[in-house]
Motif scaffolding. Structure first.
Motif, short mmCIF file in Angstrom:
data_model
loop_
_atom_site.label_atom_id
_atom_site.label_comp_id
_atom_site.label_asym_id
_atom_site.label_seq_id
_atom_site.Cartn_x
_atom_site.Cartn_y
_atom_site.Cartn_z
N ASP A 8 -3.11 -39.62 0.72
CA ASP A 8 -2.79 -39.35 2.13
C ASP A 8 -1.63 -40.21 2.62
OD1 ASP A 8 -3.81 -41.88 2.73
OD2 ASP A 8 -5.39 -41.17 4.05
N ASP A 9 -1.09 -41.08 1.74
CA ASP A 9 0.05 -41.92 2.14
C ASP A 9 1.38 -41.19 1.94
OD1 ASP A 9 -1.58 -44.02 2.87
OD2 ASP A 9 -1.46 -44.99 0.91
N GLU A 37 3.22 -39.19 5.53
CA GLU A 37 1.92 -39.85 5.56
C GLU A 37 0.92 -39.07 6.41
OE1 GLU A 37 1.85 -44.05 6.51
OE2 GLU A 37 -0.34 -44.01 6.67
N SER A 39 -2.47 -40.35 6.69
CA SER A 39 -3.63 -41.24 6.75
C SER A 39 -4.51 -40.90 7.96
CB SER A 39 -3.18 -42.71 6.84
OG SER A 39 -2.61 -43.10 5.62
N ASN A 92 -4.81 -45.55 -2.26
CA ASN A 92 -4.42 -45.72 -0.87
C ASN A 92 -3.99 -47.16 -0.58
OD1 ASN A 92 -4.30 -44.57 1.87
ND2 ASN A 92 -5.80 -46.16 2.31
N THR A 106 -7.65 -40.10 2.19
CA THR A 106 -7.73 -40.38 0.74
C THR A 106 -9.02 -39.83 0.17
OG1 THR A 106 -6.51 -42.43 1.12
CG2 THR A 106 -7.67 -42.24 -0.98
MN MN Z 1 -3.50 -43.79 3.71
#
Ligand code: MN
Length: 250
Positions: A8-9, A37, A39, A92, A106
């Motif tokens: 998720d980054d 990103e 997050s 992550n 993540t």
């Molecule tokens: Mn993240």
């Protein structure tokens, strides 16, 4: 074995490159990850617009960037590449412990795999002083964990967290759910207007055997998870009460 990797980054995070490099020792690897990103995007999927999946440069790895969420990436990745056996998400930049599992993008990458009946493993590492984790030092531990989890074929979904300092072992843990670490903080923008920012506050109290406790003790934390949110003991109780009422008033 075909291993799909997401995070998720974003596709250019050093954490996903480190995980992909470790994964190549276990099978064929392909990276499909968000282009920016995502997050805290959790398990969201993009249903209101079409998605794109474009080849993107990542040294030595076949990689694609998607204008969507980690969940979208796993859906696209497993659709466009048949026969994926395992989905890895991370590493992550930042831990994913306790109640963060409800928000984590993540973990969502791994959860999406489990929803599809595949195996999913999420990896996270704390970011010291808002810097980046020492991914080179974590790689041998990621390899050890992956080898261990690949043998444990009855675990569809596992959340892995590395401690801040070099680990001295691996611990099986539960999700720490007693304390919530989310908080909304008011502030002012440069124009003097009030705004609000969701942030995370440190949780001091930890319970033995939990994910938070393990990384404080310097262990790599492995938490087996499940997708079924049903509270089975409570369900049994309410069913028993209903049965008793029927018996009494019949
Ligand atoms: Mn993240």
């Amino acid at each position: 074995m075909r291993i799909l990797i997401t995070n998720d980054d974003g596709v250019y995070s050093p954490g996903i490159a480190a995980l992909a490099q470790v994964a190549t020792r276990f099978g064929e690897v392909r990276v499909v990850a968000p282009d920016v990103e995502m997050s805290s995007a959790a398990q969201s999927i993009t249903a209101s617009r079409p998605l794109t999946c474009k080849r993107t440069p990542l040294p030595g790895i076949e990689a694609y960037r998607v204008n969507g969420t980690p969940g979208d990436c796993v859906m696209l990745g497993t659709t466009l590449w048949e026969g994926v056996n395992l989905v890895l998400s991370g590493v992550n930049i930042g831990s994913n412990l306790g109640n963060a599992l409800w928000h984590s993008g993540t973990l969502a990458g791994a959860k999406q795999a489990a929803l599809l009946g595949l195996r999913g493993i999420a990896f996270s590492a704390p970011s010291p002083d808002n810097g980046e984790p020492q991914f080179e030092a974590l790689k041998p531990w990621a390899e050890t964990v992956l080898a261990k989890l690949l043998e444990a074929t009855d675990l569809p979904l596992v959340n892995v967290n590395f401690p801040a300092k070099p680990p001295h072992g691996i611990a099986w843990t539960s999700q720490s759910m007693r304390y919530y670490d989310g908080k909304v903080v008011p502030g002012k923008d440069p124009m003097g207007r009030t705004h609000y920012w969701y942030t995370v506050v440190p949780v001091d109290a930890t319970e033995q055997g939990t994910d938070r406790w393990a990384i404080e003790q310097g262990y790599v934390s492995l938490t087996p998870l499940r997708l079924d949110l049903t509270d089975h003991p409570k369900l049994d109780t309410v069913r028993k009460v209903e049965a008793w009422k029927k018996l009494k008033f019949a």
